[in-house]
Design a protein around this motif. Structure first.
Motif, PDB file in Angstrom:
ATOM      1  N   GLU A   3    -107.745  53.211  38.417  1.00 56.74           N
ATOM      2  CA  GLU A   3    -108.291  52.153  39.299  1.00 56.74           C
ATOM      3  C   GLU A   3    -108.909  50.971  38.659  1.00 56.74           C
ATOM      4  O   GLU A   3    -108.540  49.942  38.826  1.00 56.74           O
ATOM      5  CB  GLU A   3    -109.556  52.763  40.254  1.00 56.74           C
ATOM      6  CG  GLU A   3    -109.976  51.759  41.056  1.00 56.74           C
ATOM      7  CD  GLU A   3    -109.031  51.152  42.392  1.00 56.74           C
ATOM      8  OE1 GLU A   3    -109.058  50.171  42.632  1.00 56.74           O
ATOM      9  OE2 GLU A   3    -108.165  52.145  42.515  1.00 56.74           O
ATOM     10  N   LEU A   4    -109.286  51.216  37.256  1.00 55.76           N
ATOM     11  CA  LEU A   4    -109.958  50.389  36.766  1.00 55.76           C
ATOM     12  C   LEU A   4    -108.818  49.414  36.002  1.00 55.76           C
ATOM     13  O   LEU A   4    -108.981  48.031  35.920  1.00 55.76           O
ATOM     14  CB  LEU A   4    -110.872  50.921  35.541  1.00 55.76           C
ATOM     15  CG  LEU A   4    -111.332  50.096  34.367  1.00 55.76           C
ATOM     16  CD1 LEU A   4    -112.388  49.099  34.988  1.00 55.76           C
ATOM     17  CD2 LEU A   4    -111.851  50.685  33.029  1.00 55.76           C
ATOM     18  N   TYR A   5    -107.672  50.102  35.695  1.00 51.18           N
ATOM     19  CA  TYR A   5    -106.558  49.220  35.131  1.00 51.18           C
ATOM     20  C   TYR A   5    -105.349  49.096  36.041  1.00 51.18           C
ATOM     21  O   TYR A   5    -104.295  48.877  35.431  1.00 51.18           O
ATOM     22  CB  TYR A   5    -106.079  50.054  33.792  1.00 51.18           C
ATOM     23  CG  TYR A   5    -107.035  49.901  32.743  1.00 51.18           C
ATOM     24  CD1 TYR A   5    -107.395  48.748  31.739  1.00 51.18           C
ATOM     25  CD2 TYR A   5    -107.945  50.961  32.328  1.00 51.18           C
ATOM     26  CE1 TYR A   5    -108.305  48.801  30.933  1.00 51.18           C
ATOM     27  CE2 TYR A   5    -108.703  51.069  31.323  1.00 51.18           C
ATOM     28  CZ  TYR A   5    -108.921  49.787  30.722  1.00 51.18           C
ATOM     29  OH  TYR A   5    -109.920  49.801  29.777  1.00 51.18           O
ATOM     30  N   ARG A   6    -105.655  48.954  37.208  1.00 49.59           N
ATOM     31  CA  ARG A   6    -104.646  48.852  38.133  1.00 49.59           C
ATOM     32  C   ARG A   6    -103.982  47.390  37.780  1.00 49.59           C
ATOM     33  O   ARG A   6    -102.923  46.948  38.258  1.00 49.59           O
ATOM     34  CB  ARG A   6    -105.255  49.038  39.726  1.00 49.59           C
ATOM     35  CG  ARG A   6    -104.021  48.685  40.582  1.00 49.59           C
ATOM     36  CD  ARG A   6    -104.615  48.905  42.027  1.00 49.59           C
ATOM     37  NE  ARG A   6    -105.131  50.331  42.131  1.00 49.59           N
ATOM     38  CZ  ARG A   6    -104.487  51.436  42.356  1.00 49.59           C
ATOM     39  NH1 ARG A   6    -103.315  51.281  42.451  1.00 49.59           N
ATOM     40  NH2 ARG A   6    -105.309  52.609  42.441  1.00 49.59           N
ATOM     41  N   ALA A   7    -104.951  46.207  37.713  1.00 46.71           N
ATOM     42  CA  ALA A   7    -104.440  44.975  37.542  1.00 46.71           C
ATOM     43  C   ALA A   7    -103.560  44.978  36.448  1.00 46.71           C
ATOM     44  O   ALA A   7    -102.482  44.139  36.449  1.00 46.71           O
ATOM     45  CB  ALA A   7    -105.566  44.003  37.326  1.00 46.71           C
ATOM     46  N   LYS A   8    -103.836  45.492  35.281  1.00 46.57           N
ATOM     47  CA  LYS A   8    -103.314  45.446  34.112  1.00 46.57           C
ATOM     48  C   LYS A   8    -101.727  46.228  34.079  1.00 46.57           C
ATOM     49  O   LYS A   8    -100.863  45.726  33.857  1.00 46.57           O
ATOM     50  CB  LYS A   8    -103.700  46.238  32.788  1.00 46.57           C
ATOM     51  CG  LYS A   8    -102.995  45.788  31.466  1.00 46.57           C
ATOM     52  CD  LYS A   8    -104.177  46.089  30.284  1.00 46.57           C
ATOM     53  CE  LYS A   8    -103.635  45.514  29.044  1.00 46.57           C
ATOM     54  NZ  LYS A   8    -104.573  45.895  27.910  1.00 46.57           N
ATOM     55  N   SER A   9    -101.847  47.587  34.988  1.00 44.79           N
ATOM     56  CA  SER A   9    -100.515  48.036  35.297  1.00 44.79           C
ATOM     57  C   SER A   9     -99.536  47.200  36.146  1.00 44.79           C
ATOM     58  O   SER A   9     -98.344  47.006  35.749  1.00 44.79           O
ATOM     59  CB  SER A   9    -100.862  49.494  36.265  1.00 44.79           C
ATOM     60  OG  SER A   9    -101.719  50.348  35.413  1.00 44.79           O
ATOM     61  N   ASN A  10    -100.266  46.376  37.131  1.00 47.42           N
ATOM     62  CA  ASN A  10     -99.356  45.776  37.861  1.00 47.42           C
ATOM     63  C   ASN A  10     -98.839  44.368  37.220  1.00 47.42           C
ATOM     64  O   ASN A  10     -97.703  43.969  37.247  1.00 47.42           O
ATOM     65  CB  ASN A  10    -100.072  45.179  39.153  1.00 47.42           C
ATOM     66  CG  ASN A  10    -100.404  45.941  40.197  1.00 47.42           C
ATOM     67  OD1 ASN A  10     -99.688  47.189  40.495  1.00 47.42           O
ATOM     68  ND2 ASN A  10    -101.528  46.084  40.943  1.00 47.42           N
ATOM     69  N   ARG A  11     -99.461  44.085  36.113  1.00 39.30           N
ATOM     70  CA  ARG A  11     -98.971  43.009  35.147  1.00 39.30           C
ATOM     71  C   ARG A  11     -97.746  43.383  34.493  1.00 39.30           C
ATOM     72  O   ARG A  11     -96.730  42.602  34.334  1.00 39.30           O
ATOM     73  CB  ARG A  11     -99.950  42.518  34.242  1.00 39.30           C
ATOM     74  CG  ARG A  11     -99.539  41.057  33.622  1.00 39.30           C
ATOM     75  CD  ARG A  11    -100.782  40.932  32.440  1.00 39.30           C
ATOM     76  NE  ARG A  11    -102.087  40.870  33.140  1.00 39.30           N
ATOM     77  CZ  ARG A  11    -102.982  41.339  32.522  1.00 39.30           C
ATOM     78  NH1 ARG A  11    -102.882  42.028  31.270  1.00 39.30           N
ATOM     79  NH2 ARG A  11    -104.416  41.419  33.221  1.00 39.30           N
ATOM     80  N   GLN A  12     -97.821  44.553  34.048  1.00 46.70           N
ATOM     81  CA  GLN A  12     -96.697  45.027  33.466  1.00 46.70           C
ATOM     82  C   GLN A  12     -95.400  45.268  34.149  1.00 46.70           C
ATOM     83  O   GLN A  12     -94.274  45.027  33.858  1.00 46.70           O
ATOM     84  CB  GLN A  12     -96.823  46.555  32.714  1.00 46.70           C
ATOM     85  CG  GLN A  12     -98.078  46.555  31.898  1.00 46.70           C
ATOM     86  CD  GLN A  12     -98.679  45.574  31.024  1.00 46.70           C
ATOM     87  OE1 GLN A  12     -97.495  45.220  30.332  1.00 46.70           O
ATOM     88  NE2 GLN A  12     -99.575  45.048  31.107  1.00 46.70           N
ATOM     89  N   ILE A  13     -95.641  45.557  35.554  1.00 47.58           N
ATOM     90  CA  ILE A  13     -94.392  45.516  36.602  1.00 47.58           C
ATOM     91  C   ILE A  13     -94.258  44.328  36.515  1.00 47.58           C
ATOM     92  O   ILE A  13     -92.708  44.068  36.714  1.00 47.58           O
ATOM     93  CB  ILE A  13     -95.024  46.388  37.805  1.00 47.58           C
ATOM     94  CG1 ILE A  13     -95.697  47.792  37.591  1.00 47.58           C
ATOM     95  CG2 ILE A  13     -93.668  46.304  38.904  1.00 47.58           C
ATOM     96  CD1 ILE A  13     -96.335  48.421  38.720  1.00 47.58           C
ATOM     97  N   ARG A  14     -94.964  43.532  36.981  1.00 49.78           N
ATOM     98  CA  ARG A  14     -94.447  42.023  37.204  1.00 49.78           C
ATOM     99  C   ARG A  14     -93.787  41.341  36.230  1.00 49.78           C
ATOM    100  O   ARG A  14     -92.766  40.600  36.290  1.00 49.78           O
ATOM    101  CB  ARG A  14     -95.861  41.255  37.676  1.00 49.78           C
ATOM    102  CG  ARG A  14     -95.469  39.676  37.864  1.00 49.78           C
ATOM    103  CD  ARG A  14     -94.366  39.473  39.142  1.00 49.78           C
ATOM    104  NE  ARG A  14     -94.198  38.059  39.335  1.00 49.78           N
ATOM    105  CZ  ARG A  14     -93.024  37.841  39.750  1.00 49.78           C
ATOM    106  NH1 ARG A  14     -91.942  38.563  40.214  1.00 49.78           N
ATOM    107  NH2 ARG A  14     -92.824  36.472  39.938  1.00 49.78           N
TER     108      ARG A  14
END
Length: 1042
Positions: A970-981
């Motif tokens: 949950e904490l790194y959801r934004a960073k995970s989404n950035r790699q996908i994007r």
């Protein structure tokens, strides 16, 4: 909280995860303190210093008012570009630039951040302020976050026969006539100085270890190495072959003179010399082929005859007769001595032209060394024989010069009637003795020092013995040269310095006689015999011998200068500076004799040197060249250690985890492309079994890969890499960048291996190394195809309509190639399609890349390594047709501004580019199916602590630390989404690139699990062209200052 380690929470409210990770400012625009984000925080009013926290980790993000890429006014942007504040705007429509000046609308409906890319991470985007050396105009100098701030856990004998050759009996008198007694002695002393210094040098080298056959070639090659030895060996062998012609022509001249005296010429003098010379060299060839025993016995007989002839001359010089006076011999007379004391050069002769004709008479000093392989004790025989021969022959030459100049006049008619009359004004020395030879001034006289090459026979007590002496001297010298040349050439060929000459290495009989070399020497000698003029042949070989002597002298100087412990000659009477003076003197004499011939000789030596240096023969003789290289390398390394690093001298010095050097050729070829002649390249290998280290290093040399192979023994990759990171290198010559291959099959293997792999990356960052990771979709490792320890040569053959790929395995055991028949060597085993693609992919960076682009996704400022590597690649011919495209993250409302700022930065760095693309939609939500794929990817690695008992969860986390906790996810959801994007954008913009170079995402050690970090890299790099993930150590490697 920033000083605490991530920990497992054992209590707390039910709403909070038991595996709560302390929140770090990964997604805050201004994490230093609550309050307004724009503008730097005001300094303390009480005069106290700001806190370490404000100066450290979070200081670098508190410059929102300066703009994402620096102040427009400060970097000199055009006046139409204005600085805009960072106003928060709705991201319902996201924008990105194509680099063409147009802005396209993205069809994604919303974003999950209010702020644009680069303002929601501590990791800073590229900024010109980071590369400044002075403080910024608005206050304190800005600096990028350090690697530690982003990555660390939150708390952190024969010679006299050869010297007494043809010159002693049939040219010495002519030299005295031309140069006079004084200059003749000077010529002899000058030659003796050269030969004495060379003799001392030869003695020093010959007594520094066991001497095998090969003479000058062996001495020079084992001292200076194959480059000098190979070049001079070929020239020295050729010079000895030509010397055969010189001595045989001298013999033939004497025979033809005798035939002429009895009017028995076969044709004319010139052709008769050719006929007699040809027959003589055939006879000598037969004696040489018979073996060293016959040749040695013949030399003894010839030496006795030669000594008798010399004694006969001196005895005859004291017995003048009236019958010899008309021919110019009057016995010792002061008037004759005084007249012949000075020079009388004729027919355009000069001091140095006469010296060039005489010098080959002194070249026999190496005759003993040339047959060193046939001597019982060469270490004793060569110094004693050589130096004694120089002394005895030097005194003999001086004695003959003084004797001939004191009793023979320069010109005589041979007519008894040419006596002095009262009516003729005669002032010559002959006039005082009753003869008038003044008519000789008009030319045509046949006697005297200047005209009669056989005058020593006239002076001698018994003429035929002088003739026998001439025969002895010429034939012994010719025989010695005929033996020396093939021996030297055979030694050269045995060393395989020149591959095409190996046929001459074969020996025959118990003495290993070089019969083929004899035939070759015979052919060369015969070709020069056909010239039939001694005065033309002699200068030709003078330069070759002088070049050999120069290198022998230089060898001693070089070996002494290198100060190698292995340089311990038992002969102590040498001096390195005297040897250097001898080498210089030889070179000077070469140019004085004939400058263009000397130039040609040096060009030939240089060409052969370059050829041998380029082909690098597989030999190791412990030469002084190696010793001096070691000394210089050690000295320079120590000097470098005392010099601080400077950004202008930064070089990527790479430790590449290749395993065996031939296991991951694509990785090795790509890194070699940007480190060759620029930086250090070390192939690191962590292994558990011992294998031949020399073989792996040799493989690199054979493939012309400028790299070192360094294996370490360890139980796993991480420990071995730790050894390499800390121990590889010397002083400043040590790696600063770790290069690895992407772990393609990580999801199919043991997750403990993934933990080791990720921790290896963390270790590199902890030691302040940059990290580079290469991913090819087909993989990198080809070792499973051919096995380990074999030397591999790929032979790809394509047939229609089927394509087959075969491997030719050539396995080298130790240093000797295993020779097999072709049918045994070639194994036709068709490979699977996957292996075929893997092999083809492994060779893609070895061939020239066509026109295309290298796309640089410089998302975060790591000091410039992400930009430097593509620049170095484009400087190589293989990548010369590729152009750099730069992709950066930017603000939605100032894309054109960001592009201009980046263009200014690149121009300051003097890096050419074809396009700059500013991406304003990096933080746009990725597509649903891609998010679903990521969720499926991480699912097997989640801890799911909320679904189990606390104790069981803690135990499982301790056993499998790589598992992803719910709180972490949950904490790194934004960073995970950035790699996908970012993966979506890579496929959209860079699907046709030759190579993608992209900023490597960082994961905070102790906070991000190995499985999550691996999933980030997997998602980011999936299904794209060859991709290089790069992260420098956040120290500047680029500068725009001179």
């Amino acid at each position: 909280m920033s000083g605490q380690k991530p920990s497992l929470k054992s209590g707390g409210s039910s709403a909070q995860s038991r595996f709560q990770v302390d929140t770090v400012a990964e997604s805050s625009a201004s994490p230093a303190a609550p309050g307004p984000a724009p503008g730097p925080a005001p300094g303390p009013t009480d005069g106290s210093k700001p806190s370490d926290e404000s100066k450290g980790r979070f200081r670098v993000v508190g410059f929102a008012d300066l703009g994402a890429l620096g102040s427009a006014m400060d970097i000199g942007l055009p006046p139409d570009v204005f600085h805009e504040p960072d106003t928060a705007k709705s991201d319902s429509v996201s924008l990105h630039s194509t680099g063409t000046g147009h802005t396209h609308v993205s069809d994604h409906s919303n974003t999950y951040y209010q702020r644009t890319f680069g303002h929601n991470t501590i990791d800073a985007v590229p900024n010109i302020e980071f590369y400044r050396q002075t403080a910024a105009p608005l206050g304190e100098k800005l600096s990028r976050p350090s690697l530690s701030e982003l990555h660390d856990e939150l708390d952190k004998i024969r010679c006299m026969l050869n010297i007494w050759g043809v010159m002693l009996f049939i040219r010495m008198s002519w030299i005295v006539g031309q140069a006079g007694i004084g200059l003749t002695i000077a010529i002899i002393l000058m030659a003796t100085v050269v030969t004495t210094i060379t003799g001392l040098s030869t003695s020093a080298i010959a007594t520094n270890g066991f001497v095998r056959g090969g003479g000058a070639y062996y001495l020079i090659s084992r001292s200076l190495g194959p480059e000098f030895g190979g070049s001079i060996g070929l020239i020295f062998a050729f010079a000895n072959a030509v010397a055969v012609a010189m001595y045989v022509v001298g013999f033939a001249e004497t025979v033809v003179e005798m035939l002429n005296d009895v009017d028995a010429l076969m044709t004319d003098e010139l052709n008769d010399i050719r006929i007699v010379g040809t027959l003589t060299v055939i006879l000598l060839l037969g004696i040489s082929v018979a073996g060293m025993e016959w040749e040695a016995k013949a030399q003894i007989v010839l030496l006795v005859i030669l000594l008798g002839a010399i004694a006969n001359y001196f005895i005859g010089s004291f017995i003048p007769t009236d019958s010899k006076e008309p021919k110019g011999f009057f016995g010792y007379n002061t008037a004759i001595f005084i007249e012949n004391l000075g020079p009388d050069f004729r027919e355009e002769e000069t001091f140095f032209s006469v010296f060039a004709i005489f010098f080959p008479a002194a070249t026999g000093i190496l005759a003993g060394a040339n047959i060193s392989g046939d001597l019982t004790d060469p270490q004793s025989a060569i110094p004693k024989g050589t130096l004694l021969a120089i002394l005895v022959t030097g005194l003999t030459y001086i004695a003959v010069a003084i004797s001939a100049g004191s009793c023979i006049v320069r010109d005589a008619t041979g007519d008894h009637n040419d006596t002095v009359s009262d009516t003729v004004n005669c002032t010559d020395a002959a006039c005082t003795l009753g003869y008038d030879f003044s008519i000789c001034r008009e030319g045509g006289c046949q006697y005297g020092l200047m005209n009669d090459f056989q005058v020593m026979g006239l002076v001698s007590g018994f003429g035929p013995l002088i003739t026998a002496g001439i025969f002895s001297a010429t034939l012994s010298s010719a025989l010695a040269s005929l033996v020396s040349a093939p021996k030297v050439f055979q030694a050269l060929c045995k060393d395989k310095i020149y591959p095409g000459l190996g046929v001459f290495a074969k020996g025959y009989g118990k003495n290993n006689e070089p019969l083929r070399g004899y035939v070759l020497t015979f052919c060369i000698g015969l070709a020069f015999i056909l010239i039939a003029q001694l005065n033309i042949i002699a200068p030709i070989i003078s330069n070759f011998f002088l070049a050999s002597y120069a290198l022998i002298n230089f060898s001693v100087f070089h070996a002494s200068l290198a100060n190698s412990p292995g340089w311990r000659p038992s002969f102590k009477y040498y001096n390195m500076w005297v040897s250097l003076a001898g080498a210089i003197l030889c070179c000077v004499v070469m140019f004085v004799i004939n400058w263009w011939a000397a130039l040609v000789t040096l060009l030939i030596v240089l060409a052969l040197y370059i050829y041998v240096s380029y082909h690098k023969p597989d030999v190791n003789w412990g030469s002084s060249t190696q010793a001096l290289m070691y000394n210089q390398a050690l000295t320079h390394s120590l000097n470098l250690t005392g010099v601080e690093d400077h950004v202008k001298n930064f070089r990527p010095q790479c430790l590449v985890l290749t395993g065996y050097p031939n296991s991951r050729p694509a990785l090795l070829h790509l890194v070699q492309s940007y480190t060759k002649n620029v930086g250090l390249l070390v192939c690191g290998h962590v292994k558990t079994l011992s294998l031949d280290h020399v073989r792996c290093q040799r493989w690199l040399q054979e493939k012309r890969i400028k790299a070192f192979y360094t294996p370490v023994f360890s139980d796993n990759l991480r420990h071995g890499t730790q050894f390499l990171l800390q121990a590889v290198g010397l002083g400043r010559l040590k790696p600063n960048t770790l290069v690895m291959g992407f772990k393609n099959n990580w999801s199919d293997g043991d997750m403990r291996d993934v933990e080791i792999y990720i921790n290896t990356i963390h270790d590199a960052f902890d030691l302040q190394f940059g990290v580079v990771i290469l991913r090819l979709q087909d993989g990198l490792d080809v070792s499973h195809i051919h096995g380990q320890g074999a030397q591999i040569f790929f032979c790809v053959s394509y047939g229609k309509p089927f394509q087959h790929l075969f491997l030719i395995l050539a396995i080298r055991h130790q240093f000797t190639p295993v020779v097999r028949s072709l049918s045994a060597l070639v194994t036709k085993s068709p490979l699977s399609l996957a292996d075929q693609r893997l092999l083809e992919s492994s060779q893609q960076f070895k061939k020239k890349q066509g026109k295309g682009t290298i796309d640089v996704w410089w998302l975060f400022d790591d000091g410039g390594l992400t930009l430097l590597i593509p620049y170095l690649l484009t400087n190589r011919s293989k990548w010369g047709d590729c152009r750099i495209r730069v992709f950066i993250g930017g603000k939605i409302n100032r894309i054109d501004h960001d592009r201009r700022v980046m263009a200014t930065l690149l121009s300051r760095f003097r890096i050419d580019y074809s396009d700059i693309n500013v991406l304003g939609d990096i933080n746009t939500k990725p597509k649903k199916h891609n998010k679903l794929s990521f969720k499926e990817l991480i699912e097997p690695y989640r801890l799911k602590e909320d679904d189990m008992e606390q104790e069981a969860a803690e135990r499982l986390k301790a056993q499998e630390p790589w598992r992803i906790t719910d709180n972490e996810l949950e904490l790194y959801r934004a960073k995970s989404n950035r790699q996908i994007r970012l993966n979506e954008l890579l496929k959209e913009h860079s699907s046709s690139a030759k190579l993608i170079v992209m900023s490597l995402p960082l994961a905070r050690k102790g906070t991000v699990s190995s499985a999550l970090y691996m999933c980030w890299m997997e998602t980011l790099t999936r299904d794209v062209p060859p991709l290089l993930l790069v992260r420098g150590n956040h120290q500047s490697v680029l500068t725009f200052y001179s």
